[in-house]
Design a protein around this motif. Sequence first.
Motif, short mmCIF file in Angstrom:
data_model
loop_
_atom_site.label_atom_id
_atom_site.label_comp_id
_atom_site.label_asym_id
_atom_site.label_seq_id
_atom_site.Cartn_x
_atom_site.Cartn_y
_atom_site.Cartn_z
N GLY A 1 0.80 -1.22 0.00
CA GLY A 1 0.00 0.00 0.00
C GLY A 1 0.83 1.26 0.00
O GLY A 1 1.97 1.29 0.48
N ASP A 2 0.24 2.34 -0.54
CA ASP A 2 0.90 3.63 -0.64
C ASP A 2 -0.15 4.71 -0.40
O ASP A 2 -1.14 4.79 -1.13
CB ASP A 2 1.54 3.79 -2.03
CG ASP A 2 2.44 5.02 -2.12
OD1 ASP A 2 2.20 5.97 -1.36
OD2 ASP A 2 3.37 5.01 -2.94
N LEU A 3 0.06 5.53 0.64
CA LEU A 3 -0.89 6.59 0.99
C LEU A 3 -0.17 7.93 1.03
O LEU A 3 0.90 8.05 1.64
CB LEU A 3 -1.52 6.32 2.36
CG LEU A 3 -2.33 7.45 2.99
CD1 LEU A 3 -3.61 7.70 2.21
CD2 LEU A 3 -2.65 7.16 4.45
N TYR B 1 2.91 7.62 3.47
CA TYR B 1 2.86 6.36 4.23
C TYR B 1 2.92 5.19 3.26
O TYR B 1 2.08 5.07 2.35
CB TYR B 1 1.57 6.31 5.06
CG TYR B 1 1.39 5.06 5.89
CD1 TYR B 1 1.92 4.98 7.17
CD2 TYR B 1 0.71 3.96 5.38
CE1 TYR B 1 1.75 3.82 7.93
CE2 TYR B 1 0.54 2.81 6.12
CZ TYR B 1 1.06 2.75 7.40
OH TYR B 1 0.90 1.60 8.16
N LYS B 2 3.92 4.33 3.43
CA LYS B 2 4.07 3.14 2.60
C LYS B 2 4.11 1.91 3.49
O LYS B 2 4.81 1.90 4.49
CB LYS B 2 5.33 3.23 1.75
CG LYS B 2 5.32 4.37 0.74
CD LYS B 2 6.58 4.38 -0.12
CE LYS B 2 6.52 5.50 -1.15
NZ LYS B 2 7.71 5.52 -2.03
N ILE C 1 7.35 -0.62 6.93
CA ILE C 1 6.49 0.58 6.93
C ILE C 1 7.36 1.83 6.94
O ILE C 1 8.33 1.91 7.69
CB ILE C 1 5.54 0.57 8.14
CG1 ILE C 1 4.56 -0.60 8.05
CG2 ILE C 1 4.78 1.89 8.24
CD1 ILE C 1 3.64 -0.72 9.25
N HIS C 2 6.99 2.80 6.11
CA HIS C 2 7.67 4.10 6.06
C HIS C 2 6.64 5.19 6.33
O HIS C 2 5.64 5.30 5.62
CB HIS C 2 8.33 4.32 4.70
CG HIS C 2 9.37 3.31 4.36
ND1 HIS C 2 10.71 3.47 4.65
CD2 HIS C 2 9.26 2.08 3.77
CE1 HIS C 2 11.39 2.42 4.24
NE2 HIS C 2 10.53 1.56 3.71
N VAL C 3 6.89 5.98 7.38
CA VAL C 3 6.02 7.11 7.73
C VAL C 3 6.87 8.37 7.61
O VAL C 3 7.71 8.65 8.46
CB VAL C 3 5.46 6.96 9.16
CG1 VAL C 3 4.49 8.09 9.45
CG2 VAL C 3 4.78 5.62 9.34
N ASN C 4 6.64 9.12 6.52
CA ASN C 4 7.49 10.27 6.21
C ASN C 4 6.68 11.56 6.25
O ASN C 4 5.65 11.68 5.59
CB ASN C 4 8.11 10.10 4.82
CG ASN C 4 8.92 8.82 4.70
OD1 ASN C 4 9.57 8.40 5.65
ND2 ASN C 4 8.87 8.19 3.52
N LEU C 5 7.15 12.51 7.06
CA LEU C 5 6.57 13.86 7.10
C LEU C 5 7.45 14.74 6.23
O LEU C 5 8.55 15.14 6.61
CB LEU C 5 6.52 14.37 8.53
CG LEU C 5 5.75 13.49 9.53
CD1 LEU C 5 5.79 14.09 10.92
CD2 LEU C 5 4.31 13.30 9.07
N LEU C 6 6.97 15.05 5.03
CA LEU C 6 7.81 15.69 4.03
C LEU C 6 8.10 17.15 4.34
O LEU C 6 9.15 17.67 3.96
CB LEU C 6 7.16 15.55 2.64
CG LEU C 6 6.86 14.11 2.19
CD1 LEU C 6 6.29 14.11 0.78
CD2 LEU C 6 8.10 13.25 2.27
N ASP C 7 7.18 17.84 5.02
CA ASP C 7 7.38 19.27 5.28
C ASP C 7 8.56 19.54 6.18
O ASP C 7 9.25 20.55 6.03
CB ASP C 7 6.10 19.88 5.88
CG ASP C 7 4.97 19.94 4.87
OD1 ASP C 7 5.23 19.64 3.68
OD2 ASP C 7 3.84 20.29 5.25
N ASN C 8 8.80 18.67 7.15
CA ASN C 8 9.92 18.90 8.07
C ASN C 8 10.99 17.81 7.98
O ASN C 8 11.83 17.67 8.87
CB ASN C 8 9.42 19.01 9.52
CG ASN C 8 8.65 17.77 9.94
OD1 ASN C 8 8.64 16.75 9.25
ND2 ASN C 8 8.00 17.85 11.10
#
Length: 822
Positions: free
Chosen positions: A451-453, A476-477, A507-514
């Motif tokens: 999954g990819d969100l 979120y992957k 699982i990858h949880v990435n906050l791109l803004d910071n």
Amino acid sequence: MKQINFAVLLVLFFTGFYNYAQQGPPARNKVKVTGKVFEKVSKQPLEYATISIMSPNDTKVIAGGITNPKGEFEVAVAPGTYDIKVEFISFKSTEIKQKNIQEDTSLGVINLSEDAAQLSEVVVRADKSTVEIKLDKKVYNVGQDMMVKGGTVSDVLDNVPSVSVDSEGNVSLRGSDNIRILIDGRPSNAINVAEALRQLPADAIDKVEVITNPSARYDAEGGSGIINIILKKGKNQGLNGTFIASTGIPETYGLTANLNYKTEKLNYFTTLGYNHRTNEGGGLTNTAYLNADGTPKGFLDEDRDTKRESDGFNGRAGIEWTIAPNTYWTNAINYQNNSGNTTDLINYNNFDAAHNFTGASARLNNGDTGSQNVEYTSNFIKNFNDKGHKLTADLSISRNTDDSDSQITASPSFNNTLNDQVQKQVQVQADYVLPIGKGSQFEAGYKGSFGDLSNEYYVTDENNVKDPNLSNTLEYKENINALYTQYGFKINKFSYLFGLRWEDTDIHVNLLDNSNFNTKKYNNLFPSAFISYEISDQSNFSASYSKRLTRPRGRFMNPAVNYSSNVNIFQGNPDLDPSLTDKYDIGYIKRWDKVTFNTSAYFEDTKDVFSFVRTPNGQYVNGIPVILSRPINLGHEQKFGFEFTFNYTPFKWWRLNSNFNLYNVKTTGENTYIDTNGNTVVQNLDNQANTWSARANSKITLPYKIDWQLNGTYNGEQKTAQGKNLDQFSMNTALSKDIMKDKATIAFNISDIFNSRIMRSYTYLTNDVTGESQKSYGEMQFRKRQFNLSFTYRFNKPKGERDKNAQPRNEGGGDGGGDFPG
């Protein structure tokens, strides 16, 4: 001391049932009569067919039994000569006269034919029980429940024993929301599962399976169990279908069509539905702010009025191809398109320490929502023989979008919020089942879920400037690969099933803004073991164990801020870890002619359990501290409980079923945070609480064949780490009448008769450094009392008619597999 007394009572309870089950004449010198009962045309096993053994030329039954889901039966009798009768409702009975039985005897396969003369009279009253109790699960037949006509899947689930749905649409099982929801054996691919369930019409649902302790063939996801929602699939030859129209107050209306066309090789099925729903709700939060010495500092009363309107289209179309008599391939497209508007008005009233009014303000949130879900599914089944040797393969590809934006007006400020989500998911699965000898079975399989969100969320002020503290872009992957194997076998009256599942998670949880990147990689082994003892044909005892996992998903991990209230806000936590649960369950089931009773004792031990904590975030609005609610991995949770389910049919015109659940939850853990003065604050969140819930349902056939259904639900008070949730009671009722020579049904129902389904709670917060505290009382009602009227029309499909042309196969794919041996 109370716990010791409780344990003693439990031992006495089970001992009494065990002794009762053992009563009767000695079993020695008896022989076994076995066999199978099938439908003659389709060769489909007939569950609950009745076998009666009588002395020759005598109608008094000496021994008897019923068939299991495979159509098998086993009856113990003394050696002798007997008449044997096999019966199933609306089928011609079969009699074997003067059968000499001196040793264990197999009657082979007994085929029953439908009785055309009886069918037209019996079919209307031959409904299944609303709730079927089986040893490993409960099956809730939606088609028999008038309460949910014109409703949604959320309404369906809220009527299922052991299951409840809170004011926000979140589903829980035995008081826990750590569950896995499947649709036709596959995980729901919706971004917001709670909202998706509220949009799917109840009329599209055939039945719901509740599995409290799943085996290794199922996903390890769902610490407290699995709920499997099975959609309708027509099977009758030729063209047939059902049309349902409904309307209600507050303004609600909808139209659903279930159509099916079947030939010898092809089966076309489709469900189309449109609905417009209006939900009126509201709530309040009254808070007292206290100084360190306990004297009042100030008061704030919040009053909320909410109105939600939604329009939804639901479509499903598919084709099943019988490639060969033992090979089937099904392909389907599911489509949902929903849009809505929410108006949320919050009035604030401020008071000083003496509770004198000091000022008022308001906050208006006008929001628009939209979602679109598209899913393609494919299911292939190859039956190598009629003994259960088979191979199944499944594929699911989906794309889901969920968009919402709102305008928040609160003098003197003005805010806009935007939340755009896109999710893509692919799932593949293969399962192989191989029976080995009599009563033994081997299973193995693979499942991959990828999954990819992506989620963009931001809040702007009155100058259209983005607030960096409240805005973020989430990526979120999730990639999960799983292998499982299990082996089941039967020795005399004991059945065993042992399994092992391995899952690898990335699982990858990435906050791109910071540029905050979180990676969660782990793999786990999930063993399971089930043992069943057949006390008699009507009673069974079972014990089971499984290891389960709960991954944080959705709003738990999304750091987007729920900004509808500016003093009570919610925010997800992207750094959550999964929780692991060891589940133990002991169950007993007993069937009489008119009664089915099922009870179980269960224990769940969970590490890194999720829990919501409320803390000040350091900001103030008009002198009021802002409270942030967020999930954390709290620590350790242990749950010990008992559940009882009881079905009783005192007369042909009256059916009763009830469910009672009592449990104790003990949680240990603490939360540490830094306050605005740089002080380290440690919140001790240890908590132990007892609570219980009960549900009762009655269905009566009144004169003139009018059906009346009434049910009530009660949830007891429960203590929490930061307060308590008060008790809640609600009651629903419905009336229905078949018309037009039973081709149509008109039904009227009232949901929440007394308008009493309100979540009420107390919350207590204390700053251990300053000594200041606050006490809050809150109420939340997602949906007020509703009235609904529906009209159902069936063509070429009599009410309650069973599937005369179905083939003996497991449909739905996903987490399917072979049946439990024995």
